[in-house]
Each structure stands twice: as structure tokens, then as C-alpha cells.
Design a protein around this motif. Structure first.
Motif, PDB file in Angstrom:
ATOM      1  N   LEU A  74      43.728  37.588  25.069  1.00  0.00           N
ATOM      2  CA  LEU A  74      42.601  36.547  25.209  1.00  0.00           C
ATOM      3  C   LEU A  74      41.641  37.124  23.892  1.00  0.00           C
ATOM      4  CD1 LEU A  74      42.023  36.600  28.944  1.00  0.00           C
ATOM      5  CD2 LEU A  74      43.399  34.798  27.656  1.00  0.00           C
ATOM      6  N   THR A  75      40.915  35.846  23.648  1.00  0.00           N
ATOM      7  CA  THR A  75      39.946  35.975  22.534  1.00  0.00           C
ATOM      8  C   THR A  75      38.713  36.557  23.028  1.00  0.00           C
ATOM      9  OG1 THR A  75      38.664  34.010  23.058  1.00  0.00           O
ATOM     10  CG2 THR A  75      40.552  33.930  21.267  1.00  0.00           C
ATOM     11  N   GLU A  76      37.885  37.479  22.047  1.00  0.00           N
ATOM     12  CA  GLU A  76      36.727  38.200  22.511  1.00  0.00           C
ATOM     13  C   GLU A  76      35.969  37.357  23.462  1.00  0.00           C
ATOM     14  OE1 GLU A  76      32.832  39.584  22.554  1.00  0.00           O
ATOM     15  OE2 GLU A  76      33.523  38.120  21.157  1.00  0.00           O
ATOM     16  N   ARG A  77      35.591  35.934  22.917  1.00  0.00           N
ATOM     17  CA  ARG A  77      34.675  35.232  23.685  1.00  0.00           C
ATOM     18  C   ARG A  77      35.000  35.121  25.135  1.00  0.00           C
ATOM     19  NH1 ARG A  77      32.751  31.121  19.794  1.00  0.00           N
ATOM     20  NH2 ARG A  77      34.569  30.733  19.579  1.00  0.00           N
ATOM     21  N   VAL A  78      36.282  34.664  25.274  1.00  0.00           N
ATOM     22  CA  VAL A  78      36.886  34.635  26.731  1.00  0.00           C
ATOM     23  C   VAL A  78      36.686  35.831  27.412  1.00  0.00           C
ATOM     24  CG1 VAL A  78      39.002  34.088  28.097  1.00  0.00           C
ATOM     25  CG2 VAL A  78      38.546  32.878  26.082  1.00  0.00           C
ATOM     26  N   ARG A  79      37.176  37.062  26.903  1.00  0.00           N
ATOM     27  CA  ARG A  79      37.000  38.394  27.586  1.00  0.00           C
ATOM     28  C   ARG A  79      35.328  38.493  27.865  1.00  0.00           C
ATOM     29  NH1 ARG A  79      40.469  39.970  23.301  1.00  0.00           N
ATOM     30  NH2 ARG A  79      38.695  41.061  22.289  1.00  0.00           N
ATOM     31  N   ARG A  80      34.672  38.160  26.949  1.00  0.00           N
ATOM     32  CA  ARG A  80      32.989  38.455  27.149  1.00  0.00           C
ATOM     33  C   ARG A  80      32.619  37.427  28.370  1.00  0.00           C
ATOM     34  NH1 ARG A  80      30.739  37.736  22.024  1.00  0.00           N
ATOM     35  NH2 ARG A  80      30.838  35.240  22.561  1.00  0.00           N
ATOM     36  N   HIS A  81      33.150  36.222  28.251  1.00  0.00           N
ATOM     37  CA  HIS A  81      32.813  35.468  29.344  1.00  0.00           C
ATOM     38  C   HIS A  81      33.261  35.488  30.842  1.00  0.00           C
ATOM     39  CE1 HIS A  81      31.821  31.253  30.983  1.00  0.00           C
ATOM     40  NE2 HIS A  81      33.160  31.266  31.432  1.00  0.00           N
ATOM     41  N   ARG A  82      34.397  36.279  31.009  1.00  0.00           N
ATOM     42  CA  ARG A  82      35.073  36.478  32.240  1.00  0.00           C
ATOM     43  C   ARG A  82      34.930  37.877  32.721  1.00  0.00           C
ATOM     44  NH1 ARG A  82      38.144  32.087  34.053  1.00  0.00           N
ATOM     45  NH2 ARG A  82      37.523  32.842  36.055  1.00  0.00           N
ATOM     46  N   GLN A  83      34.709  39.055  31.771  1.00  0.00           N
ATOM     47  CA  GLN A  83      34.334  40.343  31.886  1.00  0.00           C
ATOM     48  C   GLN A  83      33.330  40.685  33.301  1.00  0.00           C
ATOM     49  OE1 GLN A  83      36.418  42.675  30.273  1.00  0.00           O
ATOM     50  NE2 GLN A  83      35.924  43.664  32.192  1.00  0.00           N
ATOM     51  N   PRO A  84      32.120  40.062  33.225  1.00  0.00           N
ATOM     52  CA  PRO A  84      31.251  40.194  34.306  1.00  0.00           C
ATOM     53  C   PRO A  84      31.902  39.766  35.763  1.00  0.00           C
ATOM     54  CG  PRO A  84      30.281  39.354  32.495  1.00  0.00           C
ATOM     55  CD  PRO A  84      31.411  39.165  32.306  1.00  0.00           C
ATOM     56  N   GLU A  85      32.550  38.859  35.628  1.00  0.00           N
ATOM     57  CA  GLU A  85      33.390  38.208  36.894  1.00  0.00           C
ATOM     58  C   GLU A  85      34.308  39.273  37.253  1.00  0.00           C
ATOM     59  OE1 GLU A  85      36.006  34.556  38.689  1.00  0.00           O
ATOM     60  OE2 GLU A  85      35.273  34.494  36.793  1.00  0.00           O
ATOM     61  N   LEU A  86      35.126  39.888  36.272  1.00  0.00           N
ATOM     62  CA  LEU A  86      36.237  40.842  36.771  1.00  0.00           C
ATOM     63  C   LEU A  86      35.635  41.968  37.051  1.00  0.00           C
ATOM     64  CD1 LEU A  86      39.196  41.447  36.745  1.00  0.00           C
ATOM     65  CD2 LEU A  86      38.995  41.943  34.276  1.00  0.00           C
ATOM     66  N   ASP A  87      34.444  42.465  36.448  1.00  0.00           N
ATOM     67  CA  ASP A  87      34.030  43.781  36.591  1.00  0.00           C
ATOM     68  C   ASP A  87      33.451  43.733  38.016  1.00  0.00           C
ATOM     69  OD1 ASP A  87      34.565  44.460  34.418  1.00  0.00           O
ATOM     70  OD2 ASP A  87      32.500  44.428  33.569  1.00  0.00           O
ATOM     71  N   ALA A  88      32.784  42.491  38.560  1.00  0.00           N
ATOM     72  CA  ALA A  88      32.197  42.389  39.932  1.00  0.00           C
ATOM     73  C   ALA A  88      33.251  42.552  41.029  1.00  0.00           C
ATOM     74  CB  ALA A  88      31.534  41.235  40.022  1.00  0.00           C
ATOM     75  N   LEU A  89      34.481  41.769  40.839  1.00  0.00           N
ATOM     76  CA  LEU A  89      35.659  42.079  41.706  1.00  0.00           C
ATOM     77  C   LEU A  89      36.202  43.409  41.861  1.00  0.00           C
ATOM     78  CD1 LEU A  89      37.608  38.643  40.734  1.00  0.00           C
ATOM     79  CD2 LEU A  89      36.220  39.134  42.910  1.00  0.00           C
ATOM     80  N   ASP A  90      36.280  43.853  40.661  1.00  0.00           N
ATOM     81  CA  ASP A  90      36.638  45.200  40.725  1.00  0.00           C
ATOM     82  C   ASP A  90      35.950  46.472  41.465  1.00  0.00           C
ATOM     83  OD1 ASP A  90      39.076  44.630  39.167  1.00  0.00           O
ATOM     84  OD2 ASP A  90      38.149  45.331  37.421  1.00  0.00           O
ATOM     85  N   VAL A  91      34.496  46.188  41.262  1.00  0.00           N
ATOM     86  CA  VAL A  91      33.465  46.880  41.911  1.00  0.00           C
ATOM     87  C   VAL A  91      33.801  46.737  43.445  1.00  0.00           C
ATOM     88  CG1 VAL A  91      31.083  47.139  42.498  1.00  0.00           C
ATOM     89  CG2 VAL A  91      31.780  47.190  40.179  1.00  0.00           C
ATOM     90  N   ARG A  92      34.025  45.530  43.952  1.00  0.00           N
ATOM     91  CA  ARG A  92      34.129  45.143  45.496  1.00  0.00           C
ATOM     92  C   ARG A  92      35.386  45.914  45.677  1.00  0.00           C
ATOM     93  NH1 ARG A  92      33.898  38.883  45.732  1.00  0.00           N
ATOM     94  NH2 ARG A  92      34.852  39.446  47.681  1.00  0.00           N
TER      95      ARG A  92
END
Length: 145
Positions: A74-92
Motif C-alpha cells: 500500500l502507498t504511504e498515504r493509505v497506510r497513514r490513513h488506516r494505521q490508527p484503526e489497525l493499531d486500535a484493533l491490535d490494542v483491543r
């Protein structure tokens, strides 16, 4: 921080990831679908995994594997856009699980794994309390009704 709108290159990277990974994974699903599937699985783990499906737990994390494999495509912009959501799911997911004690591996070897989600088990289970659970799920999860 405001994230700029995605452009054609960003969408092309999502399409490329979907196509490239379709041969490795059984279903051709989009990034959005894989994120939603990971979110649904995390919610199921938080509520308690049905004991009859305990032996399938490792198979059920395939969407997280897909996300891991797709991220570099994925492009850096897509990763930056989706990373917070993925991080939150991983924390849960981490909060709803405990580290396994795999046979033949030390805890430091487990801690160093990039696919860390393969080395965790649910803290809560539902269903038949007499159902046998994987031996690496120790101490045993709490059985809830």
C-alpha cells in the motif's frame, strides 16, 4: 492531523495488494473488507471464543495476516490513513488475549515474532466447559456463560 484525500495511486495500491495476495489467501477481499473482518474477529474474541472453535483460532486470524502482507504494498498515504484503526484493533486484540507458551520456543523468541497475533490465545471462552482446549492456552481461559 488531517489526512489528504486518497488519489488514483493510492487506490491502485489497494487494488494491487488485493490482486497480489489473492493467490495466497482463499478469498479476494478488499482492504476495507479485511479491516472489517479483523474488527469483527477482535469483537468476537473480546466477547469470548466458542470452545468448539478453539482449534480453529489460528485459522481465524487470516485477515490480520493479509493486512500484514498488504501493508508494504500500500502507498504511504493509505497506510497513514488506516494505521490508527489497525493499531486500535491490535490494542483491543492484545487486551482480549494472553501470550501462549509454545512448545519448543522461549518467551523471548515469541516476543520477537513479527506475526505476534499467532502467539496469543483468548482470555474468555464460551460453550461447553468440558471441550478440550489447545494445550498452549495456559493458564486456561475463563469460561463465561
Amino acid at each position: 492531523m488531517e489526512i489528504p484525500l486518497l488519489d488514483a495511486e493510492d487506490y491502485a495500491s489497494v487494488h494491487r495488494a488485493t490482486q497480489l495476495l489473492s493467490t495466497r489467501y482463499l478469498h479476494v477481499l478488499t482492504l476495507n473488507a479485511r479491516m472489517e473482518a479483523w474488527a469483527e474477529f477482535v469483537a468476537e474474541v473480546e466477547e469470548g471464543v466458542e470452545t468448539v472453535w478453539a482449534w480453529e483460532f489460528d485459522n481465524d486470524i487470516v485477515d490480520r495476516d493479509w493486512l500484514h502482507d498488504a501493508w508494504p504494498i500500500l502507498t504511504e498515504r493509505v497506510r497513514r490513513h488506516r494505521q490508527p484503526e489497525l493499531d486500535a484493533l491490535d490494542v483491543r486484540f492484545r487486551a482480549a488475549t494472553a501470550p501462549i507458551k509454545p512448545f519448543g520456543m522461549s518467551q523471548s523468541e515469541v516476543a520477537g515474532q513479527t506475526r505476534w497475533w499467532h502467539f496469543r490465545y483468548p482470555l474468555l471462552v464460551t460453550g461447553d466447559p468440558t471441550e478440550q482446549l489447545p494445550p498452549t492456552w495456559f493458564p486456561p481461559p475463563i469460561h463465561i456463560e
